[in-house]
Design an enzyme around this catalytic site. Structure first.
Site, PDB file in Angstrom:
ATOM      1  N   ARG A  93       9.365  -8.946   1.034  1.00 17.17           N
ATOM      2  CA  ARG A  93       8.228  -9.180   1.933  1.00 17.17           C
ATOM      3  C   ARG A  93       8.470 -10.423   2.792  1.00 17.17           C
ATOM      4  O   ARG A  93       8.181 -10.427   3.993  1.00 17.17           O
ATOM      5  CB  ARG A  93       6.956  -9.357   1.099  1.00 17.17           C
ATOM      6  CG  ARG A  93       5.769  -9.822   1.948  1.00 17.17           C
ATOM      7  CD  ARG A  93       4.520  -9.888   1.116  1.00 17.17           C
ATOM      8  NE  ARG A  93       3.388 -10.392   1.875  1.00 17.17           N
ATOM      9  CZ  ARG A  93       2.162 -10.502   1.384  1.00 17.17           C
ATOM     10  NH1 ARG A  93       1.917 -10.134   0.132  1.00 17.17           N
ATOM     11  NH2 ARG A  93       1.180 -10.964   2.116  1.00 17.17           N
ATOM     12  N   ASN A 147       1.708  -0.225  -0.173  1.00 18.41           N
ATOM     13  CA  ASN A 147       1.673  -0.320   1.289  1.00 18.41           C
ATOM     14  C   ASN A 147       3.018   0.066   1.916  1.00 18.41           C
ATOM     15  O   ASN A 147       4.041  -0.015   1.253  1.00 18.41           O
ATOM     16  CB  ASN A 147       1.333  -1.771   1.683  1.00 18.41           C
ATOM     17  CG  ASN A 147      -0.153  -1.985   1.758  1.00 18.41           C
ATOM     18  OD1 ASN A 147      -0.891  -1.134   2.240  1.00 18.41           O
ATOM     19  ND2 ASN A 147      -0.612  -3.135   1.291  1.00 18.41           N
ATOM     20  N   HIS A 199      -5.684   0.296   7.774  1.00 22.78           N
ATOM     21  CA  HIS A 199      -5.607  -1.003   8.462  1.00 22.78           C
ATOM     22  C   HIS A 199      -5.813  -0.857   9.973  1.00 22.78           C
ATOM     23  O   HIS A 199      -5.403  -1.718  10.746  1.00 22.78           O
ATOM     24  CB  HIS A 199      -4.274  -1.734   8.174  1.00 22.78           C
ATOM     25  CG  HIS A 199      -4.159  -2.181   6.748  1.00 22.78           C
ATOM     26  ND1 HIS A 199      -3.091  -2.915   6.274  1.00 22.78           N
ATOM     27  CD2 HIS A 199      -4.991  -2.020   5.683  1.00 22.78           C
ATOM     28  CE1 HIS A 199      -3.266  -3.173   4.987  1.00 22.78           C
ATOM     29  NE2 HIS A 199      -4.415  -2.640   4.599  1.00 22.78           N
ATOM     30  N   TYR A 253      -7.858  -6.115  10.448  1.00 23.90           N
ATOM     31  CA  TYR A 253      -6.500  -6.023  10.998  1.00 23.90           C
ATOM     32  C   TYR A 253      -6.478  -5.810  12.512  1.00 23.90           C
ATOM     33  O   TYR A 253      -5.445  -6.020  13.145  1.00 23.90           O
ATOM     34  CB  TYR A 253      -5.713  -4.913  10.289  1.00 23.90           C
ATOM     35  CG  TYR A 253      -5.259  -5.339   8.912  1.00 23.90           C
ATOM     36  CD1 TYR A 253      -4.075  -6.041   8.739  1.00 23.90           C
ATOM     37  CD2 TYR A 253      -6.021  -5.084   7.773  1.00 23.90           C
ATOM     38  CE1 TYR A 253      -3.648  -6.467   7.488  1.00 23.90           C
ATOM     39  CE2 TYR A 253      -5.607  -5.501   6.518  1.00 23.90           C
ATOM     40  CZ  TYR A 253      -4.419  -6.186   6.384  1.00 23.90           C
ATOM     41  OH  TYR A 253      -4.008  -6.613   5.144  1.00 23.90           O
TER      42      TYR A 253
HETATM   43  P1  NAD Z   1       4.227  -7.135  -6.807  1.00 26.30           P
HETATM   44  O1  NAD Z   1       5.244  -7.842  -6.011  1.00 26.30           O
HETATM   45  O2  NAD Z   1       3.579  -7.847  -7.915  1.00 26.30           O
HETATM   46  O3  NAD Z   1       4.873  -5.770  -7.322  1.00 26.30           O
HETATM   47  C1  NAD Z   1       4.271  -5.019  -8.345  1.00 26.30           C
HETATM   48  C2  NAD Z   1       5.336  -4.564  -9.326  1.00 26.30           C
HETATM   49  O4  NAD Z   1       6.141  -3.526  -8.772  1.00 26.30           O
HETATM   50  C3  NAD Z   1       6.306  -5.664  -9.743  1.00 26.30           C
HETATM   51  O5  NAD Z   1       6.135  -5.973 -11.105  1.00 26.30           O
HETATM   52  C4  NAD Z   1       7.668  -5.049  -9.455  1.00 26.30           C
HETATM   53  O6  NAD Z   1       8.652  -5.383 -10.408  1.00 26.30           O
HETATM   54  C5  NAD Z   1       7.353  -3.572  -9.445  1.00 26.30           C
HETATM   55  N1  NAD Z   1       8.349  -2.685  -8.828  1.00 26.30           N
HETATM   56  C6  NAD Z   1       9.168  -2.900  -7.775  1.00 26.30           C
HETATM   57  N2  NAD Z   1       9.909  -1.817  -7.533  1.00 26.30           N
HETATM   58  C7  NAD Z   1       9.547  -0.870  -8.431  1.00 26.30           C
HETATM   59  C8  NAD Z   1       9.940   0.472  -8.679  1.00 26.30           C
HETATM   60  N3  NAD Z   1      10.894   1.059  -7.955  1.00 26.30           N
HETATM   61  N4  NAD Z   1       9.342   1.145  -9.695  1.00 26.30           N
HETATM   62  C9  NAD Z   1       8.398   0.560 -10.451  1.00 26.30           C
HETATM   63  N5  NAD Z   1       7.984  -0.714 -10.250  1.00 26.30           N
HETATM   64  C10 NAD Z   1       8.549  -1.413  -9.259  1.00 26.30           C
HETATM   65  O7  NAD Z   1       3.182  -6.544  -5.789  1.00 26.30           O
HETATM   66  P2  NAD Z   1       1.617  -6.731  -5.544  1.00 26.30           P
HETATM   67  O8  NAD Z   1       1.417  -7.916  -4.702  1.00 26.30           O
HETATM   68  O9  NAD Z   1       0.867  -6.574  -6.777  1.00 26.30           O
HETATM   69  O10 NAD Z   1       1.385  -5.464  -4.634  1.00 26.30           O
HETATM   70  C11 NAD Z   1       1.793  -4.185  -5.084  1.00 26.30           C
HETATM   71  C12 NAD Z   1       1.748  -3.170  -3.997  1.00 26.30           C
HETATM   72  O11 NAD Z   1       0.405  -2.864  -3.664  1.00 26.30           O
HETATM   73  C13 NAD Z   1       2.413  -3.608  -2.711  1.00 26.30           C
HETATM   74  O12 NAD Z   1       3.050  -2.520  -2.100  1.00 26.30           O
HETATM   75  C14 NAD Z   1       1.254  -4.086  -1.879  1.00 26.30           C
HETATM   76  O13 NAD Z   1       1.519  -4.035  -0.509  1.00 26.30           O
HETATM   77  C15 NAD Z   1       0.188  -3.121  -2.292  1.00 26.30           C
HETATM   78  N6  NAD Z   1      -1.193  -3.548  -2.100  1.00 26.30           N
HETATM   79  C16 NAD Z   1      -1.992  -2.665  -1.471  1.00 26.30           C
HETATM   80  C17 NAD Z   1      -3.314  -2.956  -1.235  1.00 26.30           C
HETATM   81  C18 NAD Z   1      -4.145  -1.969  -0.472  1.00 26.30           C
HETATM   82  O14 NAD Z   1      -5.132  -2.338   0.133  1.00 26.30           O
HETATM   83  N7  NAD Z   1      -3.748  -0.694  -0.454  1.00 26.30           N
HETATM   84  C19 NAD Z   1      -3.837  -4.173  -1.666  1.00 26.30           C
HETATM   85  C20 NAD Z   1      -2.984  -5.063  -2.325  1.00 26.30           C
HETATM   86  C21 NAD Z   1      -1.660  -4.727  -2.543  1.00 26.30           C
HETATM   87  C1  G6P Z   2      -5.208  -6.795   2.148  1.00 21.59           C
HETATM   88  C2  G6P Z   2      -4.905  -5.354   2.156  1.00 21.59           C
HETATM   89  C3  G6P Z   2      -3.632  -5.055   1.595  1.00 21.59           C
HETATM   90  C4  G6P Z   2      -2.734  -6.207   1.942  1.00 21.59           C
HETATM   91  C5  G6P Z   2      -3.151  -7.326   1.062  1.00 21.59           C
HETATM   92  C6  G6P Z   2      -2.349  -8.565   1.207  1.00 21.59           C
HETATM   93  O1  G6P Z   2      -6.438  -7.019   2.285  1.00 21.59           O
HETATM   94  O2  G6P Z   2      -5.832  -4.399   2.258  1.00 21.59           O
HETATM   95  O3  G6P Z   2      -3.215  -3.824   2.001  1.00 21.59           O
HETATM   96  O4  G6P Z   2      -1.427  -5.911   1.898  1.00 21.59           O
HETATM   97  O5  G6P Z   2      -4.517  -7.522   1.158  1.00 21.59           O
HETATM   98  O6  G6P Z   2      -2.768  -9.519   0.295  1.00 21.59           O
HETATM   99  P1  G6P Z   2      -1.839 -10.732  -0.130  1.00 21.59           P
HETATM  100  O7  G6P Z   2      -2.700 -11.603  -0.950  1.00 21.59           O
HETATM  101  O8  G6P Z   2      -0.699 -10.123  -0.886  1.00 21.59           O
HETATM  102  O9  G6P Z   2      -1.374 -11.369   1.134  1.00 21.59           O
HETATM  103 MN    MN Z   3      -4.909  -2.415   2.538  1.00 19.93          MN
END
Ligand code: NAD
Ligand code: G6P
Ligand code: MN
Length: 433
Positions: A93, A147, A199, A253
């Site tokens: 990232r 994401n 977004h 966004y």
């Molecule tokens: P993070 O960096 O903590 O990752 C979560 C876990 O995924 C880690 O423990 C990592 O080791 C694991 N991982 C990586 N590759 C993998 C694979 N191939 N198989 C299984 N596990 C794997 O991430 P986070 O900050 O908790 O965010 C997780 C995801 O959710 C990201 O893609 C982020 O963008 C997304 N997210 C989405 C929203 C939303 O609104 N949809 C909100 C927050 C986060």
């Molecule tokens: C947002 C979203 C996620 C985004 C995340 C980032 O609000 O909806 O899709 O990627 O929060 O949060 P962070 O704390 O990782 O910057």
């Molecule tokens: Mn989102």
């Protein structure tokens, strides 16, 4: 009892997911939860699993939390699979953010060049997961928040040919939580309608008699009231003349597009001083895992609200609950268009108001959009389609086409340099290129 599988179980959001399931246990009879991760996530997922088990035990429910690094073991006979993994971890990232910023372009997790590359890294992995699901749990639902959530969901449905998939985001959830507070009205009395892409959506609000309240929310927002901006987005105000004319509430966004100059200036300032958002999140994450390690902690800590994704797990648990109990709950999710936005292809994934029940998400038709919103959506969707196809095929020309269509990437030599640098920086996660 239900078997829930969470891929990317080592996320710092996992305790929030547990809280959501615990809150709904009376309706959702969960028996086992499997946290799946990879070798690099070992320490985090083990801390999360212990913390999660403490939360279930403190609640007094007989639910067992398992950890595995063998995804297939977990997927066998799963009922619901949630995905929250980050391919390449936070290091990837940070590269998505730093490389475009070093050329004076926006570097952001889901927008601009960084968002395109997050799709390139994630889509091959999600398509492998879908292949495993076809074999091991053909009746399961895939609830995705990885994401870029909208594009990942489109890849699953269009290229993976897996229809039992719903994409989620916390942005609509927070809007529907905070707006009633800003207006001082009961949230259950409001009617919402959302339209757009993940977004990149707008919405309108009505009271229980059907009177439109959209302009009231717009006024509150322009007055600086909290209408649910996620913690990761800098609060540059929208131009009142533009938003009042639109009479639709843009999502947080939209700032990157309506106030591109100021958002870029702010990002560049942070990049040169305190570091990119990814670098900042690293510190929050370290603090969170220190807290989770405490054997006396058995509830979600306050610190988690510093993450932009706060409350997204609530959406996930509510969605699963609505499917399992055929609740027909109104939720805003990423699903197949089916005419809800007539100006977009019927098989495009859109993020719109839906009713969620046993047959998944049923989108509410919005109908015709004003020129500006229609134009934005068509351009953004074309950019997404090129990105997804390039992620599947590894076609360089198409990747450049996606870059060119992206409003946050000025075309020319530097765009091509950013593309090339990102391809090199992420080459271990881009087998398709
Ligand atoms: P993070 O960096 O903590 O990752 C979560 C876990 O995924 C880690 O423990 C990592 O080791 C694991 N991982 C990586 N590759 C993998 C694979 N191939 N198989 C299984 N596990 C794997 O991430 P986070 O900050 O908790 O965010 C997780 C995801 O959710 C990201 O893609 C982020 O963008 C997304 N997210 C989405 C929203 C939303 O609104 N949809 C909100 C927050 C986060
Ligand atoms: C947002 C979203 C996620 C985004 C995340 C980032 O609000 O909806 O899709 O990627 O929060 O949060 P962070 O704390 O990782 O910057
Ligand atoms: Mn989102």
């Amino acid at each position: 009892g239900l078997k829930i599988v969470t891929i990317g179980g080592g996320s710092s959001y996992t305790p929030e997911l547990m809280e959501g399931f615990i809150k709904r246990y009376n309706e959702l009879p969960i028996k086992e939860i499997w946290l799946v991760d990879i070798e690099q996530g070992k320490e985090k997922v083990n801390i999360d699993a212990k913390m999660s088990q403490r939360m279930w035990d403190a609640a007094g429910y007989d639910v067992k939390v398992h950890v595995t690094f063998d995804r297939r073991e977990a997927l066998k006979d799963a009922d619901f699979v949630t995905t929250q993994f980050r391919v390449g971890l936070l290091e990837a990232r940070i590269k998505d953010e730093r490389i475009p910023l070093s050329y004076g372009m926006l570097g952001q997790e889901t927008n601009g060049a960084g968002g395109i590359f997050k799709a390139f890294r994630t889509i091959p992995v999600i398509l492998d997961i879908v292949e495993d699901m076809k074999e091991l749990c053909p009746n399961a639902w895939l609830i995705n928040f990885t994401n870029p959530s909208g594009m990942v969901t489109e890849a699953v449905i269009k290229y993976g040919k897996w229809d039992r998939c719903i994409g989620l985001c916390n942005v609509p959830t927070i809007a529907m939580m905070k707006e009633p507070i800003a207006l001082n009205v009961d949230p259950n009395e409001l009617i919402y309608q959302f339209v757009g892409l993940n977004h990149f959506h707008w919405h309108k609000v009505y009271d229980k008699d059907g009177n439109e309240l959209t302009s009231k929310v717009i006024d509150a927002m322009l007055d600086g009231k909290d209408v649910g901006l996620p913690a990761n987005i800098n609060n540059v105000p929208f131009f009142g003349e533009q938003i009042r004319e639109m009479n639709m509430i843009p999502c947080g966004y939209h700032r990157y597009y309506y106030r591109q100059q100021e958002m870029l200036e702010h990002s560049l300032m942070e990049y040169e001083t305190i570091g990119t958002r990814g670098q900042q999140v690293k510190e929050t994450e370290n603090k969170l895992f220190e807290l989770y390690k405490n054997p006396n902690l058995d509830h979600k800590p306050e610190e988690l609200s510093k993450r932009g994704g706060a409350y997204y797990s609530d959406a996930a648990c509510e969605c699963i609950n609505a499917i399992y109990n055929n609740k027909q709950t109104h939720m805003v999710v990423s699903t197949k268009n089916r005419g809800a936005i007539p100006e977009l292809p019927e098989d495009s994934i859109v993020e719109v108001s839906c009713y969620i029940g046993a047959k998944g998400a049923m989108p509410v038709a919005w109908g015709k959009l004003p020129s500006a919103q229609r134009g934005w959506l068509q351009c953004m969707k074309a950019m997404e389609e090129c990105t997804i196809e390039a992620a599947v095929t590894g076609n360089y020309g198409l990747a450049l086409e996606a870059f060119t269509l992206n409003e946050l990437i000025p075309s020319g030599e530097n765009a091509k340099r950013v593309l090339d640098e990102l391809l090199i920086a992420h080459k271990n996660y881009l087998p398709q290129f």
